[in-house]
Structures are given as structure tokens and as C-alpha cells.
Design a protein around this motif. Structure first.
Motif, mmCIF file in Angstrom:
data_model
loop_
_atom_site.group_PDB
_atom_site.id
_atom_site.type_symbol
_atom_site.label_atom_id
_atom_site.label_comp_id
_atom_site.label_asym_id
_atom_site.label_seq_id
_atom_site.Cartn_x
_atom_site.Cartn_y
_atom_site.Cartn_z
ATOM 1 N N ASP A 155 4.387 -1.657 11.128
ATOM 2 C CA ASP A 155 3.707 -0.841 10.127
ATOM 3 C C ASP A 155 4.317 -1.062 8.743
ATOM 4 O O ASP A 155 5.474 -1.469 8.617
ATOM 5 C CB ASP A 155 3.811 0.637 10.496
ATOM 6 C CG ASP A 155 3.083 0.969 11.788
ATOM 7 O OD1 ASP A 155 1.972 0.437 11.990
ATOM 8 O OD2 ASP A 155 3.641 1.739 12.596
ATOM 9 N N ALA A 163 3.340 5.107 7.960
ATOM 10 C CA ALA A 163 2.152 4.479 7.391
ATOM 11 C C ALA A 163 1.540 3.522 8.406
ATOM 12 O O ALA A 163 2.262 2.830 9.137
ATOM 13 C CB ALA A 163 2.512 3.727 6.112
ATOM 14 N N LEU A 176 -1.874 0.630 8.821
ATOM 15 C CA LEU A 176 -3.065 -0.031 8.305
ATOM 16 C C LEU A 176 -4.271 0.458 9.092
ATOM 17 O O LEU A 176 -4.255 0.471 10.330
ATOM 18 C CB LEU A 176 -2.946 -1.545 8.433
ATOM 19 C CG LEU A 176 -2.003 -2.249 7.455
ATOM 20 C CD1 LEU A 176 -1.929 -3.743 7.765
ATOM 21 C CD2 LEU A 176 -2.449 -2.038 6.023
ATOM 22 N N VAL A 221 -4.623 2.491 4.095
ATOM 23 C CA VAL A 221 -3.322 2.796 4.692
ATOM 24 C C VAL A 221 -3.258 4.305 4.891
ATOM 25 O O VAL A 221 -3.389 5.072 3.924
ATOM 26 C CB VAL A 221 -2.152 2.325 3.807
ATOM 27 C CG1 VAL A 221 -0.819 2.631 4.482
ATOM 28 C CG2 VAL A 221 -2.263 0.840 3.488
ATOM 29 N N LEU A 275 4.337 -5.302 2.720
ATOM 30 C CA LEU A 275 2.880 -5.358 2.789
ATOM 31 C C LEU A 275 2.370 -6.470 1.875
ATOM 32 O O LEU A 275 2.617 -6.444 0.660
ATOM 33 C CB LEU A 275 2.295 -4.008 2.376
ATOM 34 C CG LEU A 275 0.789 -3.813 2.546
ATOM 35 C CD1 LEU A 275 0.373 -3.987 4.006
ATOM 36 C CD2 LEU A 275 0.372 -2.436 2.025
#
Length: 643
Positions: free
Chosen positions: A574, A593, A595, A601, A626
Motif C-alpha cells: 500500500d 492508504a 489504491l 486512494v 507511489l
């Protein structure tokens, strides 16, 4: 053309002076696709005829000696010859190319040379390219706008003998751009390590921003009456010192009871890190010095110069309670002593030294610290004492100081370029404005710089901004980072402008070195931003950008946009680095968090319903994992949470 630039030129013109402004020299690159401004100086009333590639235009020098023509726009090509002629003089510029011209500016990371980058030997060895031309503007600070440079500028062709000393970011960006933009590239490099953005802005721009009027007034006085400006700056410094509650009314520049407690300095005054005092072993900041010197009546009556030798980095100096001046830079720091200030008997010299980094203090040989008299004699300054100010004080900086003043480098390095044709600007600066109080002002300052330089160069110039890389300690918990705040200010300024691009470098810094050596990737990312903003390619300019943060039933949904391919997480399941915050300082917390589809997100936390802000990669050196399909990282940001 700006009126300020016009008025800066002298009315008289020496017969042997160049007709063309100094920027026009052999190997110059002129901007394609728009009328080509050519300008210079001649005798008032004299006719100057300019010729380039078959096009010819006349101009008549005005009463101030200024002349200017606009030659027809040209497509990329060359080499050509540029000629300026009068009845009795001719100046010829050879090997002229027409292509795209970039002004590269900022502080030390833009100044950082190819010689110091990764794989430098191979990079310079294989850098020969007749279609990349480079010129470095010499460092010069000026209290008023300069009309032109004092000496010819040397445009150089990229190659093993020239590339290594040039700005790495500027060169690598041009080299990368030529892979898709097949035209000559002209590179103008004007940078100075450690400089604040205010030094690169014009007087008018700083007035428009607000909050700079007192410093600008002092700088104007400095241009006309240096001793008076020095005295007034000292008074301003004293007022600031006395306004700090931690200084408790002390006046270290005086000899009386309010001067504070003093300790003896070593007999050999050198960098304070070498004194063997534990508290100073790694100290960056302010230190006060004091010396007493006894004079005869005859000595006190003479004109004198107060020399304090070399200083690391900045001094503000007093004698008998009166400010003498403030200086920054290498070499001896010395000040003329006003008449009737010295007295027979004891005189007290006080020096506030501010060290920004590395070693600090009064340095150099002891012979450099003395009162020197008009009759050639001198009295050494000895028996130095010192005191350490209260923690947390940052010295105010004189407006004429090269790296931390106002207007001073605009006047010295940008104004003399006149209305030279540019394709755009590459800007790598911000480290010196990254203190939290400064960072809050940076968006407005950067947007002010955009407008300022567009006026200077008479074009809607695109700006390519290098966002600050990681530097500093890793954070174990959320922190209110000035560096993060400045990165977000850079992002916001670029987004609001509409004619600017960003190179996100959060993943290619070095947390232990403010000068990361991987400038090749910086150049690649600037070139990508240019391809999108300047050349209109349909690709993501700088990776995923925040669109919104919305409260949803199970948390907060962050929407990202304008990225290539799919978002991917590197090295984990993540994304990391997301925080939810309330309104109050210190209310941020790391959260989970995930996706959730293209650009979404989801942030989850037990107290998500109370959050009002989202932060991402918010620290001096945050781990950010990310990325988009083009390998570009999502950069730091802060967003308010909507409903």
C-alpha cells in the motif's frame, strides 16, 4: 522594454565601446520563432544598422545612447553572422545559431557543475555538441540595475573542455530535450549558491509583494550614501535585537553594564569550532565578539579604517556603540570610521558574526584585525571576548547582502540581459527559503518572480521549477516541515500559473547532502515537463497531481489526476506517507492508504471523521512510494478535505 532597463544606460558612449550589448558574442544562440531583439549603445543620435541572415534594420541611438531593433523571426538554423554598423564602426558576431534559449537560475543546486555529478568523467568526455551553446553570467551584486555587463560574455560550445564547469541541471535538460526537440539550444546560466528568492526579484516586484519597503529604502540609500545606509542598518539590527524577549534588554554592541556576560576567546582567534568549547563544536548561528583598543589622542584624531579580517559567514560590526557596516563574502571585511567617533583612551569594537553552515567566526591571520590610520600606522585588535546569544535567534540580513538581501542579484545578473529572447526559464531554488515562516510566503514570491521576469524579457515565458529534493533527518512521526511546506508552495505556484511545469525530485535526493549528485534525472524530469508545457506533447508533465480529498463513509478519498499509465506502489502493498490532520498544528497522524482504482486512494482511520486536511510525503526527507506508469513519483502535497 521596461523603463527601468532603459534608464539604466549612461548617456555618453565611448568611441571604442561595443555597439552591441555584451550578451551578443561569438557562438550566441538567438531565439527562433519570434522577432529577434538586438540592442546596445552608440553615440547619441548615431544610426546603427543591424544585419542578420539577409535581414537588415536601422536604429537611431537616443539621447541616452540606447538603440534597439527587432529583426524578423527566423526558424532554427545557422551558423549566421550578426553585424552592427555605424558610419565609422563595425561589430561582428560570428557563428550565430538560431534555436531555443533557456535561462537557468537559482541557488547552489542549479550552480552545481557537471564535474560534480554522477559519472562526471564519462559525461564530460562525450559532451561534444556544436548545437548546445553555454554562457555563465559572472556573480555580481548591484544596488541598482546594471545597464550591461562590465566585460564580454563568453559563449562556449559544449565539449570536453567546456561542459564540466557548466551548470549540470541546465546542460542535462538541454541534452535530454534535443532527443525530441531537434534544434540548437542556448543556455544562459545565472545562479549563486545560498541565495534567497528575494535577491532575484526587481524592486517593483518586491514592492508589489509587500513587506519589503524598509529594506528597499535602505538599499536605495546604500546606492547613494553607503556610510549612512550602514549606520541605519545597524540601528535596525539593534531594534530587532531589543525586540526579542530572550535577549532581555542586553546591548552587546555597547561597553556598559547592559552589554551582557563575556568570556575570553582563545588567544588565536579562528573558527569557533576549533576552540575546544563543546557547545561550539558543531554550532551554526550567531556569536558576539568584543575587543578593546586603547588609542592616543593623536591616533583618535586621524581618519581610520576598522578591519576585522575574514569572516565566516556574515558580520555586523560596531565601534563605540555605532554601527560601521555589514558584509558577506570572502576576503577582508573593513569599514571606514566616521570622524570624531574614535576617542583617546579605551574604544570598544563589537562584532556579531552569523554562520549559516560549516565553520564560523572571525578567521584568517590576526594581522587582518586592526584599526588602521591615515598615517600608515595601525593598532591590532586583541584580547577578544565572546558571548553566545540565546538559542533560536536568526540574524536579520542586510538588504545589500548578495545571498540574503533584496533586489541585489536581479540588478547585477538579470537586468543586464535586457530583453534578450528566451524560450523559457529553468528555476532551481528554495533551500534558503525553507524555514517555516519563509516557506509560507514562497508561493506568492514565486508567482511574483514569474510575472517579474516575464516583464523583463517581454514574453509570456514558461517556467520550469525543480521541486526541492529530500534533505534532512527521517521523521518517525508527522512533522510540520518547512521543506515540505515550500515544496507544496512550489506545486501550488506552478498549478496556479498555467504556463509552468514541475520536476518532482523527492525520490532522487540525498538526506545527508543538500547537493545530490544525480542531476541527470533532474534534467530528464525538467525536459519532460518542458515537452508537456512548452512543446505541447500529450504526456503527463510531472506525475500524479492531487485533484481533491472528499469525505466518504469509510474514510477520506483522495483523487489524483494527470498521470500516465496506472498508479503503482513500489516496495510495499500500500502507499505510504499519507496523513490526516485537524486544523491545529501538531494534529497530523499517519493513516492507512489503499489504491482504489484509477487515481483513487482511500485513507482510513478511526478518527477520520474529524480530519480537515490531507498531507502526503510531508517531511524534510519523506519515504514516498507511489509512482505512475512513466516512473514519476507522486509529489508532496497538502489538501483541504471537502464534503
Amino acid at each position: 522594454m521596461s523603463a527601468a532597463w532603459l534608464s539604466a544606460f549612461p548617456a555618453a558612449h565611448a568611441a571604442d565601446a561595443p555597439l552591441l550589448a555584451r550578451i551578443f558574442d561569438d557562438h550566441v544562440v538567438l531565439q527562433r520563432g519570434r522577432p529577434i531583439n538586438v540592442y546596445g549603445r552608440a553615440t547619441p543620435g548615431e544610426t546603427v544598422t543591424v544585419t542578420l541572415s539577409g535581414a537588415s534594420r536601422p536604429a537611431t541611438a537616443g539621447a541616452d545612447g540606447r538603440w534597439r531593433v527587432a529583426l524578423p523571426a527566423m526558424i532554427a538554423g545557422g551558423p549566421f553572422t550578426l553585424t552592427a554598423r555605424t558610419n565609422d564602426r563595425t561589430q561582428t558576431v560570428n557563428d550565430v545559431l538560431v534555436g531555443d534559449v533557456w535561462l537557468c537560475s537559482g541557488q547552489s543546486n542549479m550552480e552545481f557543475s557537471v564535474h560534480n555529478t554522477l559519472n562526471a568523467g564519462n559525461e564530460t568526455l562525450h559532451s561534444a555538441n556544436d548545437r548546445i551553446r553555454m554562457v555563465t553570467i559572472p556573480r555580481f551584486a548591484a544596488a541598482a540595475p546594471r545597464a550591461d555587463f562590465d566585460a564580454p560574455l563568453a559563449w562556449k560550445i559544449a565539449g570536453p573542455a567546456t561542459t564540466g564547469d557548466f551548470s549540470a541541471v541546465c546542460y542535462y535538460t538541454a541534452r535530454e530535450l534535443q532527443k525530441t526537440v531537434d534544434v540548437p539550444m542556448g543556455l544562459i546560466h545565472a545562479s549563486w549558491g545560498g541565495t534567497r528568492i528575494e535577491t532575484w526579484m526587481s524592486r517593483d516586484a518586491l514592492h508589489a509583494l509587500g513587506g519589503n519597503d524598509e529594506k528597499l529604502a535602505l538599499l536605495a540609500e546604500y546606492a547613494q550614501d553607503k556610510p549612512a545606509a550602514m549606520r541605519h542598518w545597524g540601528e535596525s539590527f539593534q531594534k530587532w535585537w531589543l525586540s526579542q524577549s530572550s535577549t532581555q534588554g542586553t546591548q552587546p554592541w555597547t561597553a556598559g553594564k547592559t552589554a551582557g556576560e563575556w568570556k575570553p576567546a582563545p588567544s588565536v582567534v579562528s573558527n569557533w569550532e576549533e576552540w575546544g568549547v563543546p557547545a561550539l563544536a558543531e554550532y551554526d548561528g550567531m556569536l558576539w565578539y568584543r575587543a578593546r583598543v586603547t588609542l592616543t589622542k593623536a591616533q583618535a584624531a586621524q581618519a581610520a579604517t576598522l578591519a576585522i579580517g575574514e569572516v565566516q559567514d556574515v558580520d555586523t560590526t560596531w565601534i563605540n556603540g555605532r554601527a560601521m557596516g555589514a558584509s558577506f563574502g570572502d576576503g577582508e571585511h573593513a569599514y571606514p570610521v566616521p570622524a570624531k567617533l574614535l576617542k583617546a583612551g579605551e574604544n570598544v569594537v563589537a562584532v556579531n558574526v552569523f554562520d549559516m553552515w560549516g565553520t564560523g567566526g572571525l578567521t584568517g591571520p590576526a594581522s587582518g584585525r586592526a584599526l588602521r590610520f591615515a598615517d600608515g600606522t595601525s593598532v591590532p585588535l586583541e584580547g577578544w571576548q565572546y558571548q553566545v546569544p540565546p538559542a533560536g535567534l536568526t540574524a536579520p540580513r542586510a538588504p545589500w547582502e548578495a545571498i540574503a538581501g533584496v533586489d541585489i542579484l536581479y540588478n547585477g545578473e538579470i537586468a543586464p540581459l535586457g530583453p534578450f529572447g528566451l524560450r523559457g526559464v529553468q528555476w532551481y531554488q528554495g533551500e534558503s527559503n525553507a524555514a517555516p515562516d519563509d516557506a509560507r510566503r514562497y508561493q506568492a514570491q514565486l508567482q511574483g518572480l514569474f510575472a517579474d521576469w516575464r516583464r523583463q524579457f517581454e514574453a509570456p515565458l514558461p517556467f520550469l521549477i525543480v521541486q526541492l529534493a529530500s534533505f534532512g533527518k527521517l521523521a518517525m512521526a508527522p512533522v510540520d516541515s518547512g521543506w515540505a511546506q515550500l515544496r507544496d508552495a512550489q506545486r501550488r505556484a506552478v498549478t496556479a500559473d498555467g504556463n509552468a511545469g514541475l520536476a518532482v525530485t523527492i525520490d532522487i535526493g540525498n538526506r545527508d547532502d543538500i547537493h545530490p549528485t544525480n542531476k541527470q534525472d533532474v534534467g530528464r524530469r525538467l525536459a519532460r515537463a518542458a515537452r508537456h508545457v512548452v512543446y505541447g506533447e500529450t504526456l503527463s508533465g510531472w506525475g500524479a497531481q492531487p485533484q481533491s480529498a472528499l469525505r466518504v463513509a469509510d474514510g477520506v478519498l483522495v483523487k489524483l489526476e494527470k498521470f500516465d499509465g496506472d498508479l503503482v506502489v513500489i516496495g510495499a502493498k500500500d502507499p505510504s506517507g499519507f496523513e490526516l490532520c485537524g486544523d491545529a498544528p501538531g494534529s497530523c497522524r499517519f493513516v492507512s492508504a489503499q489504491l482504489k482504482g484509477a487515481g483513487d486512494v482511500l485513507l482510513t482511520d478511526a478518527a477520520a471523521s474529524t480530519a480537515t486536511r490531507v498531507r502526503f510525503c510531508w517531511a524534510d526527507s519523506p519515504p514516498c512510494n507511489l509512482y505512475d506508469g512513466a516512473g514519476l513519483p507522486a509529489g508532496p502535497f497538502e489538501l483541504a478535505i471537502g464534503k
